[in-house]
Design a protein around this motif. Structure first.
Motif, mmCIF file in Angstrom:
data_model
loop_
_atom_site.group_PDB
_atom_site.id
_atom_site.type_symbol
_atom_site.label_atom_id
_atom_site.label_comp_id
_atom_site.label_asym_id
_atom_site.label_seq_id
_atom_site.Cartn_x
_atom_site.Cartn_y
_atom_site.Cartn_z
ATOM 1 N N MET A 222 0.834 -1.187 0.000
ATOM 2 C CA MET A 222 0.000 0.000 0.000
ATOM 3 C C MET A 222 0.873 1.241 0.000
ATOM 4 N N GLU A 223 0.448 2.202 -0.754
ATOM 5 C CA GLU A 223 1.206 3.441 -0.885
ATOM 6 C C GLU A 223 0.291 4.635 -0.583
ATOM 7 N N TRP A 224 0.713 5.498 0.367
ATOM 8 C CA TRP A 224 -0.058 6.689 0.734
ATOM 9 C C TRP A 224 0.265 7.830 -0.215
ATOM 10 N N HIS A 225 -0.763 8.626 -0.517
ATOM 11 C CA HIS A 225 -0.616 9.796 -1.376
ATOM 12 C C HIS A 225 -1.261 10.992 -0.690
ATOM 13 N N VAL A 226 -0.611 12.140 -0.778
ATOM 14 C CA VAL A 226 -1.143 13.397 -0.259
ATOM 15 C C VAL A 226 -1.002 14.407 -1.383
ATOM 16 N N LYS A 227 -2.139 14.897 -1.883
ATOM 17 C CA LYS A 227 -2.098 15.786 -3.040
ATOM 18 C C LYS A 227 -3.141 16.887 -2.941
ATOM 19 N N ARG A 228 -2.768 18.033 -3.456
ATOM 20 C CA ARG A 228 -3.735 19.102 -3.652
ATOM 21 C C ARG A 228 -4.487 18.800 -4.941
ATOM 22 N N PHE A 229 -5.624 19.434 -5.119
ATOM 23 C CA PHE A 229 -6.481 19.158 -6.261
ATOM 24 C C PHE A 229 -5.727 19.243 -7.592
ATOM 25 N N GLU A 230 -4.966 20.320 -7.754
ATOM 26 C CA GLU A 230 -4.279 20.532 -9.029
ATOM 27 C C GLU A 230 -3.167 19.512 -9.283
ATOM 28 N N GLU A 231 -2.773 18.772 -8.267
ATOM 29 C CA GLU A 231 -1.750 17.734 -8.423
ATOM 30 C C GLU A 231 -2.347 16.379 -8.819
ATOM 31 N N ILE B 152 -5.965 12.916 0.797
ATOM 32 C CA ILE B 152 -5.056 11.875 1.279
ATOM 33 C C ILE B 152 -5.718 10.530 1.007
ATOM 34 N N TYR B 153 -4.940 9.639 0.427
ATOM 35 C CA TYR B 153 -5.515 8.336 0.124
ATOM 36 C C TYR B 153 -4.404 7.293 0.033
ATOM 37 N N VAL B 154 -4.846 6.067 0.163
ATOM 38 C CA VAL B 154 -3.959 4.931 -0.025
ATOM 39 C C VAL B 154 -4.614 4.045 -1.073
ATOM 40 N N LYS B 155 -3.773 3.474 -1.901
ATOM 41 C CA LYS B 155 -4.324 2.573 -2.900
ATOM 42 C C LYS B 155 -3.575 1.256 -2.863
ATOM 43 N N ASP B 156 -4.282 0.243 -3.286
ATOM 44 C CA ASP B 156 -3.746 -1.098 -3.363
ATOM 45 C C ASP B 156 -4.138 -1.626 -4.737
ATOM 46 N N ASN B 157 -3.160 -1.958 -5.564
ATOM 47 C CA ASN B 157 -3.439 -2.395 -6.939
ATOM 48 C C ASN B 157 -4.321 -1.395 -7.676
ATOM 49 N N GLU B 158 -3.959 -0.126 -7.579
ATOM 50 C CA GLU B 158 -4.638 0.968 -8.276
ATOM 51 C C GLU B 158 -6.039 1.279 -7.761
ATOM 52 N N GLN B 159 -6.516 0.573 -6.749
ATOM 53 C CA GLN B 159 -7.840 0.856 -6.185
ATOM 54 C C GLN B 159 -7.678 1.631 -4.887
ATOM 55 N N ILE B 160 -8.464 2.676 -4.730
ATOM 56 C CA ILE B 160 -8.445 3.467 -3.495
ATOM 57 C C ILE B 160 -9.055 2.623 -2.385
ATOM 58 N N THR B 161 -8.296 2.409 -1.310
ATOM 59 C CA THR B 161 -8.809 1.610 -0.201
ATOM 60 C C THR B 161 -9.158 2.470 1.015
ATOM 61 N N ALA B 162 -8.573 3.667 1.102
ATOM 62 C CA ALA B 162 -8.906 4.598 2.179
ATOM 63 C C ALA B 162 -8.670 6.010 1.654
ATOM 64 N N TYR B 163 -9.516 6.943 2.113
ATOM 65 C CA TYR B 163 -9.459 8.301 1.585
ATOM 66 C C TYR B 163 -10.021 9.280 2.611
ATOM 67 N N ALA B 164 -9.490 10.498 2.605
ATOM 68 C CA ALA B 164 -10.073 11.608 3.370
ATOM 69 C C ALA B 164 -9.760 12.910 2.648
ATOM 70 N N ARG C 2 -15.342 13.318 4.179
ATOM 71 C CA ARG C 2 -15.382 12.285 3.144
ATOM 72 C C ARG C 2 -14.463 11.111 3.519
ATOM 73 N N VAL C 3 -14.389 10.822 4.816
ATOM 74 C CA VAL C 3 -13.514 9.755 5.315
ATOM 75 C C VAL C 3 -14.125 8.407 4.939
ATOM 76 N N LEU C 4 -13.328 7.590 4.263
ATOM 77 C CA LEU C 4 -13.847 6.277 3.886
ATOM 78 C C LEU C 4 -12.739 5.235 3.915
ATOM 79 N N VAL C 5 -13.152 4.025 4.200
ATOM 80 C CA VAL C 5 -12.302 2.843 4.074
ATOM 81 C C VAL C 5 -13.133 1.825 3.309
#
Length: 149
Positions: free
Chosen positions: A1-10, A48-60, A76-79
């Motif tokens: 799993m890889e975490w990502h933190v991005k602004r909208f424009e990114e 902020i989100y984490v994905k596993d095999n290109e699928q978002i598994t957690a997001y806020a 918009r917190v989801l797992v």
């Protein structure tokens, strides 16, 4: 799993599509709730989100002060269903709080929590600051996290 933190424009078009698809899957389809998922706040947010095999598994989505509340807020917190009760949600909230404190030196962070998830958020250090109210026919409570001294 890889975490990502991005602004909208990114965000790439593919990332934004996957984020919106994950949010719709949980908040519209799973919860059988018809509401406007795109609310014109995403452009101001840190995602902020984490994905596993290109699928978002957690997001806020982290909003700056003044967008949802006077203080910064997390929403918009989801797992993904298969990943719930694994500790992933607590890791997500810890990371989101760290980002919020680092970005805006936040003393307080607000959330609009579904009442059924109240104990989860309490475990993350949030306290209820409102009466229960209905948002899109789902019981919610406003909660606040206060940065430890």
């Amino acid at each position: 799993m890889e975490w990502h933190v991005k602004r909208f424009e990114e965000l790439t078009a593919k990332e934004l599509y996957r984020i919106l698809a994950a949010r719709v899957a949980v908040f519209v389809v799973e919860q059988n709730c018809s509401y406007h998922e795109t609310d014109n706040k995403d452009e101001a947010a840190i995602h902020i989100y984490v994905k596993d095999n290109e699928q978002i598994t957690a997001y806020a989505r982290i909003l700056p002060p003044g967008y949802a509340y006077e203080a910064p807020s997390i929403g918009r917190v989801l797992v993904e269903k298969e990943q719930r009760r694994t500790g992933l949600g607590a890791v997500l909230m810890k990371k989101a709080l760290e980002i919020t404190v680092n970005e805006w030196d936040a003393e307080k962070v607000m959330i609009q929590a579904q009442t059924q998830a109240k104990s989860f958020y309490e475990g993350c250090g949030f306290e209820t600051v409102s009466e229960m109210y209905l948002e899109d026919n789902i019981p919610h409570e406003d909660m606040v996290w206060t940065r430890p001294l």
